[in-house]
Design a protein around this motif. Structure first.
Motif, PDB file in Angstrom:
ATOM      1  N   SER A  30       0.753  -1.342  -0.102  1.00 22.54           N
ATOM      2  CA  SER A  30       0.077   0.132  -0.075  1.00 22.54           C
ATOM      3  C   SER A  30       0.965   1.253   0.164  1.00 22.54           C
ATOM      4  O   SER A  30       0.505   2.284  -0.758  1.00 22.54           O
ATOM      5  N   GLN A  31       2.092   1.157   0.862  1.00 20.89           N
ATOM      6  CA  GLN A  31       2.925   2.359   0.784  1.00 20.89           C
ATOM      7  C   GLN A  31       3.559   2.570  -0.562  1.00 20.89           C
ATOM      8  O   GLN A  31       3.438   3.785  -1.041  1.00 20.89           O
ATOM      9  N   GLY A  32       4.088   1.600  -1.224  1.00 18.08           N
ATOM     10  CA  GLY A  32       4.383   1.483  -2.478  1.00 18.08           C
ATOM     11  C   GLY A  32       3.496   2.030  -3.711  1.00 18.08           C
ATOM     12  O   GLY A  32       3.689   3.002  -4.363  1.00 18.08           O
ATOM     13  N   GLY A  33       2.242   1.802  -3.518  1.00 19.58           N
ATOM     14  CA  GLY A  33       1.200   2.348  -4.215  1.00 19.58           C
ATOM     15  C   GLY A  33       0.993   3.811  -4.012  1.00 19.58           C
ATOM     16  O   GLY A  33       0.935   4.669  -5.081  1.00 19.58           O
ATOM     17  N   TRP A  34       0.979   4.396  -2.942  1.00 17.59           N
ATOM     18  CA  TRP A  34       0.925   5.710  -2.605  1.00 17.59           C
ATOM     19  C   TRP A  34       2.087   6.605  -3.310  1.00 17.59           C
ATOM     20  O   TRP A  34       1.892   7.476  -3.801  1.00 17.59           O
ATOM     21  N   GLU A  35       3.310   5.897  -3.060  1.00 20.93           N
ATOM     22  CA  GLU A  35       4.503   6.746  -3.723  1.00 20.93           C
ATOM     23  C   GLU A  35       4.419   6.785  -5.125  1.00 20.93           C
ATOM     24  O   GLU A  35       4.630   7.800  -5.669  1.00 20.93           O
ATOM     25  N   ASN A  36       4.202   5.566  -5.728  1.00 25.15           N
ATOM     26  CA  ASN A  36       3.895   5.496  -7.220  1.00 25.15           C
ATOM     27  C   ASN A  36       3.084   6.501  -7.576  1.00 25.15           C
ATOM     28  O   ASN A  36       2.892   7.294  -8.632  1.00 25.15           O
ATOM     29  N   GLY A  37       1.828   6.565  -7.110  1.00 25.40           N
ATOM     30  CA  GLY A  37       0.810   7.626  -7.198  1.00 25.40           C
ATOM     31  C   GLY A  37       1.251   8.933  -7.290  1.00 25.40           C
ATOM     32  O   GLY A  37       0.912   9.899  -8.039  1.00 25.40           O
ATOM     33  N   ARG A  38       1.764   9.284  -6.074  1.00 28.21           N
ATOM     34  CA  ARG A  38       2.265  10.759  -6.183  1.00 28.21           C
ATOM     35  C   ARG A  38       3.384  11.062  -7.180  1.00 28.21           C
ATOM     36  O   ARG A  38       3.660  12.063  -7.646  1.00 28.21           O
ATOM     37  N   GLU A  93      13.105   4.449   2.889  1.00 21.71           N
ATOM     38  CA  GLU A  93      12.827   5.915   2.923  1.00 21.71           C
ATOM     39  C   GLU A  93      13.700   6.531   4.169  1.00 21.71           C
ATOM     40  O   GLU A  93      14.105   7.834   3.667  1.00 21.71           O
ATOM     41  N   ARG A  94      13.358   6.284   5.251  1.00 16.17           N
ATOM     42  CA  ARG A  94      14.469   6.933   6.286  1.00 16.17           C
ATOM     43  C   ARG A  94      15.846   6.985   6.327  1.00 16.17           C
ATOM     44  O   ARG A  94      16.442   7.850   6.538  1.00 16.17           O
ATOM     45  N   HIS A  95      16.338   6.023   5.533  1.00 22.13           N
ATOM     46  CA  HIS A  95      17.810   5.894   5.169  1.00 22.13           C
ATOM     47  C   HIS A  95      17.994   6.507   3.725  1.00 22.13           C
ATOM     48  O   HIS A  95      19.165   6.518   3.322  1.00 22.13           O
ATOM     49  N   GLY A  96      17.093   7.208   3.285  1.00 26.48           N
ATOM     50  CA  GLY A  96      17.369   8.139   2.115  1.00 26.48           C
ATOM     51  C   GLY A  96      17.278   7.416   0.827  1.00 26.48           C
ATOM     52  O   GLY A  96      17.821   7.987  -0.345  1.00 26.48           O
ATOM     53  N   ILE A  97      16.585   6.122   0.874  1.00 27.41           N
ATOM     54  CA  ILE A  97      16.781   5.580  -0.435  1.00 27.41           C
ATOM     55  C   ILE A  97      15.417   5.695  -1.027  1.00 27.41           C
ATOM     56  O   ILE A  97      14.294   5.767  -0.717  1.00 27.41           O
ATOM     57  N   GLY A  98      15.471   6.198  -2.495  1.00 22.86           N
ATOM     58  CA  GLY A  98      14.448   6.504  -3.266  1.00 22.86           C
ATOM     59  C   GLY A  98      14.266   8.130  -2.894  1.00 22.86           C
ATOM     60  O   GLY A  98      14.878   8.738  -2.599  1.00 22.86           O
ATOM     61  N   HIS A 101       9.699  11.364   1.311  1.00 23.52           N
ATOM     62  CA  HIS A 101       8.085  11.512   1.186  1.00 23.52           C
ATOM     63  C   HIS A 101       7.677  13.079   1.543  1.00 23.52           C
ATOM     64  O   HIS A 101       6.535  13.452   1.038  1.00 23.52           O
ATOM     65  N   GLU A 102       8.556  13.876   2.043  1.00 19.87           N
ATOM     66  CA  GLU A 102       8.380  15.381   2.274  1.00 19.87           C
ATOM     67  C   GLU A 102       8.090  15.976   0.584  1.00 19.87           C
ATOM     68  O   GLU A 102       7.376  16.840   0.615  1.00 19.87           O
ATOM     69  N   LYS A 103       9.038  15.404  -0.188  1.00 15.49           N
ATOM     70  CA  LYS A 103       8.950  16.044  -1.462  1.00 15.49           C
ATOM     71  C   LYS A 103       7.566  15.462  -2.301  1.00 15.49           C
ATOM     72  O   LYS A 103       7.138  16.126  -3.053  1.00 15.49           O
ATOM     73  N   THR A 117      16.205   8.491 -10.094  1.00 12.70           N
ATOM     74  CA  THR A 117      16.543   8.042  -8.666  1.00 12.70           C
ATOM     75  C   THR A 117      15.326   6.945  -8.515  1.00 12.70           C
ATOM     76  O   THR A 117      15.555   6.079  -7.862  1.00 12.70           O
ATOM     77  N   TYR A 118      14.095   7.501  -8.703  1.00 18.31           N
ATOM     78  CA  TYR A 118      12.807   6.597  -8.430  1.00 18.31           C
ATOM     79  C   TYR A 118      12.878   5.288  -9.382  1.00 18.31           C
ATOM     80  O   TYR A 118      12.804   4.261  -8.755  1.00 18.31           O
TER      81      TYR A 118
END
Length: 261
Positions: A30-38, A93-98, A101-103, A117-118
């Motif tokens: 679900s998190q991956g779905g949100w990221e790709n949507g944004r 995400e917390r380790h700066g990979i990808g 989320h703020e962006k 990068t994505y």
């Protein structure tokens, strides 16, 4: 004898461990779905042709989350809260990979480098997902309860990986090759470390639920550390190579549905 099949069968046979497994998987998808949507919404104008494929990628991830929820519902189970140390997506995400989320929460269009990068991050994580689902498909493709879900998700993950290869090669041909290789290497080395930590955490939680004896827990942890040692030495290289996939335009069609799981 301890094997992948016997280990997962034990998790599958117990409602509490199965519920934990599905909850962790559903949360990550679900998190991956949100990221790709944004990302699809913020892709720069010069790359708008990518937006439908990114949207399709996100739709697949959302579908996978629904599948895992449906598998729980089928057994009368409710999702449980995902332990933070098992949250693979958020730890990346917390380790700066990808992309941060703020962006992704903002309205500022992404840059071409952000898209690279994505794709590099996705190429690494989809390699992992494709391999994991291939392992499950090998052992459980014909399972009466989860077989259809395993086959569907595995095919989707293979398509995602093919898409990442094709699009990264397209960017490489237009002058982004060095940036792609640098980003792939950084992502791969970070991912294998986080995957090790998440694997240790998941097995610890499963061991608690299933009451594994200490010797078994130690053996599993040793196996995870051994796998990490191999990946740190040479295994990470499989995550950074690029080759044109046999199936081109793998995400160029509408997403399949997840009905009747």
């Amino acid at each position: 004898m301890l094997s992948v099949r016997s280990l997962f069968q034990e998790i599958l046979d117990n409602d509490e461990s199965f519920r934990l497994f599905c909850s962790i998987a559903a949360s990550g998808e679900s998190q991956g779905g949100w990221e790709n949507g944004r990302i699809a919404a913020l892709v720069p104008h010069s790359q708008r042709d990518l937006a439908p494929k990114i949207t399709r990628h996100g739709a697949d991830e959302d579908k996978h989350g629904r599948i895992f929820h449906a598998l729980m519902k089928k057994r009368g189970l409710e999702p449980v809260e995902v332990p933070p140390d098992t949250d693979y997506t958020m730890l990346l995400e917390r380790h700066g990979i990808g992309l941060a989320h703020e962006k992704l929460k903002g309205d500022q269009p992404l840059t071409v480098q952000d898209v690279v990068t994505y794709l590099a991050h996705s190429r690494v994580t989809e390699q992992r997902a494709s391999e994991q689902m291939e392992l499950l498909r090998r052992h459980f493709a014909d399972h009466p309860d989860i077989g259809r879900a395993v086959r569907m998700i595995s095919q989707d993950e293979d398509n995602h990986l093919a898409y990442c290869h094709e699009e990264l090669l397209r960017f490489a041909y237009t002058g982004h090759g060095r940036a792609i290789q640098r980003t792939l290497r950084e992502c791969a080395l970070a991912e294998i470390r986080i995957y090790r930590d998440v694997s240790l955490a998941v097995m610890a939680h499963m061991g608690h639920v299933l009451g594994w004896p200490k010797a078994r827990a130690v053996a599993l942890a040793a196996g995870i550390h051994a796998a990490y040692a191999y990946e740190r030495a040479v295994g990470w290289r499989r995550m950074v190579s690029l080759r044109m996939p046999e199936r081109r335009d793998a995400l160029g069609e509408p997403a399949t549905t997840a009905e009747h799981m």
